[in-house]
Scaffold this active site. Structure first.
Site, mmCIF file in Angstrom:
data_model
loop_
_atom_site.group_PDB
_atom_site.id
_atom_site.type_symbol
_atom_site.label_atom_id
_atom_site.label_comp_id
_atom_site.label_asym_id
_atom_site.label_seq_id
_atom_site.Cartn_x
_atom_site.Cartn_y
_atom_site.Cartn_z
ATOM 1 N N GLU A 192 0.840 -1.196 0.000
ATOM 2 C CA GLU A 192 0.000 0.000 0.000
ATOM 3 C C GLU A 192 0.877 1.248 0.000
ATOM 4 O O GLU A 192 1.841 1.335 0.764
ATOM 5 C CB GLU A 192 -0.899 0.023 1.239
ATOM 6 C CG GLU A 192 -1.769 1.261 1.345
ATOM 7 C CD GLU A 192 -2.581 1.291 2.627
ATOM 8 O OE1 GLU A 192 -3.575 2.031 2.679
ATOM 9 O OE2 GLU A 192 -2.220 0.590 3.594
ATOM 10 N N GLU B 17 -11.648 2.058 5.631
ATOM 11 C CA GLU B 17 -10.600 2.485 6.546
ATOM 12 C C GLU B 17 -10.736 3.999 6.754
ATOM 13 O O GLU B 17 -9.926 4.786 6.291
ATOM 14 C CB GLU B 17 -9.213 2.140 5.979
ATOM 15 C CG GLU B 17 -8.086 2.357 6.986
ATOM 16 C CD GLU B 17 -6.706 2.172 6.387
ATOM 17 O OE1 GLU B 17 -5.890 1.491 7.006
ATOM 18 O OE2 GLU B 17 -6.450 2.720 5.291
#
Length: 260
Positions: free
Chosen positions: A144, A241
């Protein structure tokens, strides 16, 4: 298509103990949960919590160092190679117990002025090792990018850089965790990034920008994001998230509208 959503229980349902968040996610319409560091709960206990709630566990991370000291990964540090390798073995064992097929290998935080070519070489080598070990169990490694605004000095700060690392490994089971909030915060065109790296995307995180709150609270057009993801053939979950603006359940109107 209608996407399914995964609750990041490090962010969502923080009003309750970690174990209770799995059931709370299921009650509120999430198909799965995720958390970067589930290790405080025994894998067998987590497996039972998931089964009882009827949800899956989407992805979690290798151990990423001392969070209180600001560490977010150890993959770029040569003097921590053995620690990294131990974290791979531990994560695979946990993943196999709870049925996870994606593990996040964080790179680490390091100011630009301190970076050397060896940090990149170490990360690529560690990723190859993780991919090789995980691949024996049908598990993929994900990377990520984290924006400088949200995580200053994170080593992998754009999706392009993440994909560069993926390609450098030559491993078939490494892919991209595309975070829509971080992409927007970096000033990148979300649609272009999705299309450019569509073949690499294994998981997606969502949060609105600015603010990192619920979808619909900022400036990102999530209907368009989902349409583009559908166009490029992404069939995975959307990991939520985000930081709830208030109580988690009070802010889930956007999800109820999606599921209606």
């Amino acid at each position: 298509m209608s996407f399914r959503y995964s609750a990041h229980i490090g962010y969502l349902f923080g009003e309750m103990p970690l174990q209770a968040r799995v059931d709370a996610a299921a009650r509120n319409g999430f198909s799965a949960v995720e958390h970067p560091s589930p290790y405080a709960i025994l894998a067998e206990t987590m497996r039972d919590l998931l089964a009882s709630a009827g949800v899956a566990y989407t992805q979690f991370g290798l151990r990423s160092g001392n969070a209180e000291a600001g560490e977010k990964g150890i993959g770029i540090f040569a003097d921590r190679r053995e620690e990294f390798k131990r974290s791979v073995a531990e994560a695979i064992a946990y993943a196999r117990t709870i049925g996870v097929d994606k593990l996040h290998a964080m790179a680490g935080v390091l100011p630009e002025a301190q970076r050397l070519p060896g940090h990149w070489d170490c990360y690529v080598e560690n990723l190859r090792f993780a991919a090789r070990e995980a691949g024996q169990h049908g598990i993929s490694i994900i990377i990520e990018a984290m924006s400088a605004q949200a995580v200053p000095d994170y080593y992998i700060d754009t999706p392009d850089r993440a994909v560069e690392a993926i390609e450098a490994t030559g491993a078939p089971n490494i892919g991209l965790l595309l975070d829509i909030f971080h992409t927007a915060s970096t000033g990148l065109d979300i649609e272009q990034i999705i299309r450019r790296h569509s073949s690499r995307i294994l998981h997606v995180h969502i949060a609105d920008a600015p603010g990192r709150h619920e979808p619909g609270s900022g400036q990102i057009d999530f209907d368009r994001v989902e349409a583009v993801l559908e166009e490029v053939g992404y069939g995975g979950l959307l990991g939520c998230e985000y930081s709830p603006a208030d109580n988690t359940e009070a802010g889930l109107g956007w999800l109820q509208a999606k599921l209606a």
